[in-house]
Design a protein around this motif. Structure first.
Motif, PDB file in Angstrom:
ATOM      1  N   LEU A 140       0.704  -1.013   0.058  1.00 26.20           N
ATOM      2  CA  LEU A 140       0.404   0.023   0.129  1.00 26.20           C
ATOM      3  C   LEU A 140       0.614   0.958  -0.133  1.00 26.20           C
ATOM      4  O   LEU A 140       0.346   2.229  -0.276  1.00 26.20           O
ATOM      5  N   LEU A 141       2.423   0.750   0.552  1.00 27.16           N
ATOM      6  CA  LEU A 141       3.059   2.290   0.851  1.00 27.16           C
ATOM      7  C   LEU A 141       3.769   2.205  -0.747  1.00 27.16           C
ATOM      8  O   LEU A 141       5.388   3.302  -0.201  1.00 27.16           O
ATOM      9  N   ASN A 142       3.507   1.866  -1.617  1.00 26.62           N
ATOM     10  CA  ASN A 142       4.211   1.404  -2.429  1.00 26.62           C
ATOM     11  C   ASN A 142       6.198   1.191  -2.777  1.00 26.62           C
ATOM     12  O   ASN A 142       7.048   1.022  -3.473  1.00 26.62           O
ATOM     13  N   PHE A 143       5.604  -0.313  -1.982  1.00 24.47           N
ATOM     14  CA  PHE A 143       7.506  -0.267  -1.727  1.00 24.47           C
ATOM     15  C   PHE A 143       7.644  -1.057  -2.892  1.00 24.47           C
ATOM     16  O   PHE A 143       9.243  -1.234  -3.793  1.00 24.47           O
ATOM     17  N   GLY A 144       7.631  -1.596  -4.010  1.00 22.19           N
ATOM     18  CA  GLY A 144       7.011  -1.818  -5.100  1.00 22.19           C
ATOM     19  C   GLY A 144       7.805  -3.783  -4.407  1.00 22.19           C
ATOM     20  O   GLY A 144       8.489  -4.202  -3.173  1.00 22.19           O
ATOM     21  N   GLY A 145       7.632  -4.966  -5.896  1.00 17.86           N
ATOM     22  CA  GLY A 145       8.098  -5.803  -5.179  1.00 17.86           C
ATOM     23  C   GLY A 145       9.803  -6.541  -4.963  1.00 17.86           C
ATOM     24  O   GLY A 145       9.895  -6.862  -4.019  1.00 17.86           O
ATOM     25  N   GLN A 146      10.175  -5.882  -5.500  1.00 16.89           N
ATOM     26  CA  GLN A 146      11.395  -5.994  -6.242  1.00 16.89           C
ATOM     27  C   GLN A 146      12.008  -4.905  -4.673  1.00 16.89           C
ATOM     28  O   GLN A 146      13.257  -5.774  -4.215  1.00 16.89           O
ATOM     29  N   VAL A 239      17.008   3.195   7.461  1.00 12.63           N
ATOM     30  CA  VAL A 239      16.735   4.465   7.358  1.00 12.63           C
ATOM     31  C   VAL A 239      15.844   4.259   5.704  1.00 12.63           C
ATOM     32  O   VAL A 239      15.422   5.580   5.065  1.00 12.63           O
ATOM     33  N   HIS A 240      17.017   3.696   5.209  1.00 15.09           N
ATOM     34  CA  HIS A 240      15.865   3.832   3.654  1.00 15.09           C
ATOM     35  C   HIS A 240      14.656   3.209   4.089  1.00 15.09           C
ATOM     36  O   HIS A 240      13.483   3.639   3.076  1.00 15.09           O
ATOM     37  N   VAL A 241      14.283   1.932   4.986  1.00 16.33           N
ATOM     38  CA  VAL A 241      12.720   1.923   5.306  1.00 16.33           C
ATOM     39  C   VAL A 241      11.699   3.331   5.618  1.00 16.33           C
ATOM     40  O   VAL A 241      10.879   3.543   4.957  1.00 16.33           O
ATOM     41  N   VAL A 242      12.681   3.913   6.413  1.00 15.37           N
ATOM     42  CA  VAL A 242      11.933   5.043   6.441  1.00 15.37           C
ATOM     43  C   VAL A 242      11.339   6.237   5.689  1.00 15.37           C
ATOM     44  O   VAL A 242      10.402   7.059   5.503  1.00 15.37           O
ATOM     45  N   LYS A 243      12.457   6.411   5.112  1.00 13.57           N
ATOM     46  CA  LYS A 243      12.433   7.285   3.924  1.00 13.57           C
ATOM     47  C   LYS A 243      11.207   6.723   2.599  1.00 13.57           C
ATOM     48  O   LYS A 243      11.065   7.668   1.869  1.00 13.57           O
ATOM     49  N   LYS A 244      11.471   5.253   2.474  1.00 13.22           N
ATOM     50  CA  LYS A 244      10.794   5.012   2.063  1.00 13.22           C
ATOM     51  C   LYS A 244       8.947   5.655   1.750  1.00 13.22           C
ATOM     52  O   LYS A 244       8.252   5.980   1.435  1.00 13.22           O
ATOM     53  N   ILE A 245       9.641   5.283   3.281  1.00 16.79           N
ATOM     54  CA  ILE A 245       7.379   5.385   4.335  1.00 16.79           C
ATOM     55  C   ILE A 245       7.108   7.288   4.137  1.00 16.79           C
ATOM     56  O   ILE A 245       6.100   7.901   3.341  1.00 16.79           O
ATOM     57  N   ASN A 246       8.228   7.923   4.007  1.00 18.16           N
ATOM     58  CA  ASN A 246       8.163   9.867   3.729  1.00 18.16           C
ATOM     59  C   ASN A 246       7.943  10.428   2.444  1.00 18.16           C
ATOM     60  O   ASN A 246       7.226  10.606   1.814  1.00 18.16           O
ATOM     61  N   GLU A 247       8.328   8.874   1.139  1.00 14.21           N
ATOM     62  CA  GLU A 247       8.160   9.473  -0.105  1.00 14.21           C
ATOM     63  C   GLU A 247       6.578   9.225  -0.089  1.00 14.21           C
ATOM     64  O   GLU A 247       5.940  10.428  -1.210  1.00 14.21           O
ATOM     65  N   ASN A 248       5.838   8.561   0.337  1.00 14.07           N
ATOM     66  CA  ASN A 248       4.880   8.241  -0.103  1.00 14.07           C
ATOM     67  C   ASN A 248       3.742   9.453   0.902  1.00 14.07           C
ATOM     68  O   ASN A 248       2.203   9.748   0.580  1.00 14.07           O
ATOM     69  N   VAL A 249       3.997   9.842   2.082  1.00  9.57           N
ATOM     70  CA  VAL A 249       3.705  10.643   3.127  1.00  9.57           C
ATOM     71  C   VAL A 249       4.104  12.415   2.892  1.00  9.57           C
ATOM     72  O   VAL A 249       3.872  13.176   3.902  1.00  9.57           O
ATOM     73  N   GLU A 250       4.737  12.417   2.388  1.00 10.89           N
ATOM     74  CA  GLU A 250       5.533  13.888   1.929  1.00 10.89           C
ATOM     75  C   GLU A 250       4.649  15.337   1.601  1.00 10.89           C
ATOM     76  O   GLU A 250       4.647  14.066   0.718  1.00 10.89           O
TER      77      GLU A 250
END
Length: 359
Positions: A140-146, A239-250
């Protein structure tokens, strides 16, 4: 968040931001929380979350900052505790095909980094349920399968890295990898040459002026290097997981547009373990400083203002933790100098008292 949604003019936008921030919780808890002797879901990192509003005071997005991740827990935890939830969730929830691809077994006791807590190191039924929830939330947070596969590879690499055995090289001054297939498995998961992993664990680089020399390390230093590598990998993963979350809620506001921010600080608190880690010391210190600020702004200044204005109220006694903060703020040399200064002042006061009595 519910209140802010209700009072906002643009309810749909606020609900979107609220849902994204709330959805991030399972992921943050999986990678940042752990079981301790006091709490089965203890937050082992600090989180500062803000919600940004546009000029109409409608929420447009949020941002999460993290700090003081207890990365030492990756390689060591006490009796009756577990390391971060994500490792147990992976072993418990992943299907057989994924476990085979990562060369993992469901039993946590097979892995050095998971087997320190005794009976508590076992997976619990809730781990499988939470694994599925985390995977769904990442989608749902658009992490992507890869990206999800890469995260799982890094988790597996850390577990296998803990099983790399380092023994004496035969001369008492060097070390070598005893189970090279395990080290090669780590290299495959990390996408690095096999030789580089062994070299990173058993050799250190010393820079002397313009010369760079490679020096073989003893077993204890090699084990330290192995654990340091595991902690570094996990910290960057987090840190990368948090960064990816921020990309969706920024919030995406125009450069000219000013924004108002409401922030929430969530930090893990005091805990007393058999051996306190440096990260726990840092968070305890942070809590002491926050308590000092609270005492200063809410209790001392407010009551001083009441006194100056002649307002009648019941005085509130409070514990002043300034000596604790001062002890940690100042170096031993400063405290020693302060002690000598206070001692001189006491002697001077005694002589003044003696002179007054004589006079």
């Amino acid at each position: 968040m519910r209140y802010l949604s209700n009072v906002s003019q643009n309810v749909q936008v606020v609900d979107r931001v609220k849902n994204l921030l709330i959805r991030s919780n399972p992921v943050l808890e999986a990678f940042g929380n752990a079981q301790t002797t006091r709490n089965d879901n203890s937050s082992r990192f600090g989180k500062y979350m803000d919600i940004r509003y546009d000029h109409r005071f409608d929420a447009q997005g949020g941002h999460i900052r993290t700090y003081l991740l207890e990365k030492a827990r990756v390689v060591h935890h006490g009796e009756g505790e577990r390391t971060f939830h994500c490792f147990y969730q992976l072993l418990s929830g992943a299907d057989s095909a994924l476990l085979k691809a990562l060369d993992l077994q469901k039993d946590p006791t097979k892995y050095h980094y998971l087997s320190m807590g005794g009976e508590s190191c076992e997976c619990i039924p809730n781990d499988k349920k939470l694994y599925n929830e985390v995977q769904r939330t990442m989608g749902l947070l658009n992490f992507g399968g890869q990206l999800i596969k890469s995260i799982q590879k890094l988790q597996a690499a850390i577990l296998h890295l803990g099983n790399v055995e380092l023994v004496d090289g035969g001369d008492g001054e060097s070390s070598k990898v005893a189970n090279r297939p395990t080290a090669h498995l780590v290299a495959r998961l990390l996408g690095t040459p096999k030789e580089e992993i062994e070299k990173a664990l058993t050799v250190r680089v010393v820079a002397a002026k313009r010369d760079v020399v490679e020096v073989k390390t003893k077993v204890d230093k090699a084990v330290y290097a192995r654990d340091a590598l595991a902690k570094a990998i996990y910290e960057r993963l987090f840190v990368h997981v948090v960064k990816k979350i921020n990309e969706n809620v920024e919030a995406h506001l125009d450069e000219e547009e000013t924004s108002t921010v409401i922030s929430v600080l969530d930090i893990y608190g005091f805990e007393v373990f058999g051996v306190n880690s440096f990260e726990q010391f840092c968070i305890n210190y942070c809590n002491e400083k926050l308590q000092q600020l609270f005492v200063e702004l809410v209790l001392r200044r407010e009551q001083a203002e009441y006194t100056s204005e002649g307002i009648e109220w019941i005085h509130i006694d409070y514990f002043n933790n300034e000596p604790i903060c001062k002890m940690m703020d100042e170096s031993p040399e400063v405290r020693k100098r302060e002690g000598k200064k206070e001692k001189k002042q006491r002697y001077r006061q005694r002589w003044r008292n003696i002179i007054l009595v004589v006079e």
